[in-house]
Design a protein around this motif. Sequence first.
Motif, short mmCIF file in Angstrom:
data_model
loop_
_atom_site.label_atom_id
_atom_site.label_comp_id
_atom_site.label_asym_id
_atom_site.label_seq_id
_atom_site.Cartn_x
_atom_site.Cartn_y
_atom_site.Cartn_z
N ASN A 68 0.84 -1.18 0.00
CA ASN A 68 0.00 0.00 0.00
C ASN A 68 0.88 1.24 0.00
N VAL A 69 0.79 2.04 -1.06
CA VAL A 69 1.58 3.27 -1.18
C VAL A 69 0.67 4.49 -1.23
N SER A 70 -0.56 4.36 -0.72
CA SER A 70 -1.51 5.47 -0.77
C SER A 70 -1.06 6.65 0.11
N SER A 71 -0.15 6.41 1.05
CA SER A 71 0.34 7.50 1.91
C SER A 71 1.34 8.39 1.20
N LEU A 72 1.82 7.98 0.03
CA LEU A 72 2.81 8.76 -0.71
C LEU A 72 2.13 9.80 -1.60
N ASN A 73 2.74 10.97 -1.70
CA ASN A 73 2.27 12.01 -2.61
C ASN A 73 2.60 11.62 -4.04
N SER A 74 1.94 12.25 -4.99
CA SER A 74 2.26 12.02 -6.40
C SER A 74 3.70 12.42 -6.66
N GLY A 75 4.40 11.59 -7.42
CA GLY A 75 5.79 11.91 -7.74
C GLY A 75 6.57 10.69 -8.17
N ILE A 76 7.86 10.87 -8.27
CA ILE A 76 8.77 9.80 -8.69
C ILE A 76 9.57 9.35 -7.48
N TYR A 77 9.65 8.04 -7.28
CA TYR A 77 10.34 7.46 -6.14
C TYR A 77 11.25 6.33 -6.61
N ILE A 78 12.15 5.92 -5.74
CA ILE A 78 12.99 4.75 -5.96
C ILE A 78 12.56 3.71 -4.93
N ILE A 79 12.24 2.51 -5.41
CA ILE A 79 11.83 1.43 -4.50
C ILE A 79 12.93 0.38 -4.48
N LYS A 80 13.32 0.00 -3.27
CA LYS A 80 14.35 -1.01 -3.07
C LYS A 80 13.72 -2.19 -2.35
N VAL A 81 13.73 -3.34 -3.00
CA VAL A 81 13.12 -4.56 -2.47
C VAL A 81 14.22 -5.55 -2.16
N THR A 82 14.23 -6.05 -0.91
CA THR A 82 15.24 -7.03 -0.50
C THR A 82 14.53 -8.31 -0.09
N GLU A 83 14.94 -9.41 -0.71
CA GLU A 83 14.39 -10.73 -0.40
C GLU A 83 15.57 -11.66 -0.13
N THR A 84 15.73 -12.12 1.10
CA THR A 84 16.90 -12.86 1.60
C THR A 84 18.16 -12.06 1.29
N ASN A 85 19.09 -12.57 0.49
CA ASN A 85 20.34 -11.86 0.19
C ASN A 85 20.30 -11.16 -1.17
N TYR A 86 19.15 -11.08 -1.79
CA TYR A 86 19.02 -10.48 -3.11
C TYR A 86 18.28 -9.16 -3.01
N THR A 87 18.70 -8.19 -3.82
CA THR A 87 18.11 -6.86 -3.80
C THR A 87 17.84 -6.39 -5.21
N SER A 88 16.69 -5.74 -5.40
CA SER A 88 16.37 -5.12 -6.68
C SER A 88 15.91 -3.70 -6.42
N THR A 89 16.28 -2.80 -7.31
CA THR A 89 15.92 -1.40 -7.19
C THR A 89 15.28 -0.95 -8.49
N ARG A 90 14.14 -0.26 -8.38
CA ARG A 90 13.42 0.22 -9.55
C ARG A 90 12.89 1.62 -9.31
N LYS A 91 12.52 2.27 -10.40
CA LYS A 91 11.85 3.57 -10.32
C LYS A 91 10.36 3.31 -10.15
N LEU A 92 9.71 4.06 -9.27
CA LEU A 92 8.28 3.92 -9.01
C LEU A 92 7.62 5.28 -9.21
N VAL A 93 6.59 5.34 -10.03
CA VAL A 93 5.86 6.58 -10.28
C VAL A 93 4.51 6.47 -9.62
N VAL A 94 4.17 7.45 -8.78
CA VAL A 94 2.87 7.50 -8.11
C VAL A 94 2.10 8.67 -8.68
#
Length: 124
Positions: free
Chosen positions: A97-123
């Motif tokens: 749930n990202v409804s608390s974020l204002n409209s804009g461009i964000y960077i999302i970093k997801v970590t699962e065990t020892n692996y990490t992925s980073t992406r651009k997120l537009v709200v």
Amino acid sequence: MKKLYFFILTLGFITLGNAQEQDSSVRKEPNYRALVTRPSQETEPKKDIEDFRLFPNPVTDGIVAIHTRKNLPKAISIYDVLGKEVLNTKITGKTLNVSSLNSGIYIIKVTETNYTSTRKLVVK
């Protein structure tokens, strides 16, 4: 008198030239141990999460679906364009749930065990 000064200067240059030649004849071995360093664990690149998918992007309804191959619990950090962390949470399912974020461009970093992925997120 001029010949004497010229003779003294010439003798001085010859002496300095010979001194440099003698120093260069002594061969110094380089210290290769000082040149070789081992990378620490912090400098090793982390691998991306396998089959990482993030949708919809841009987000319009405040819910983001995050799919991975293993679908394990994930630690999520979201940063604004200035690098300030605006959301830090953990999820066990596939939706965030990202409804608390204002409209804009964000960077999302997801970590699962020892692996990490980073992406651009537009709200929107």
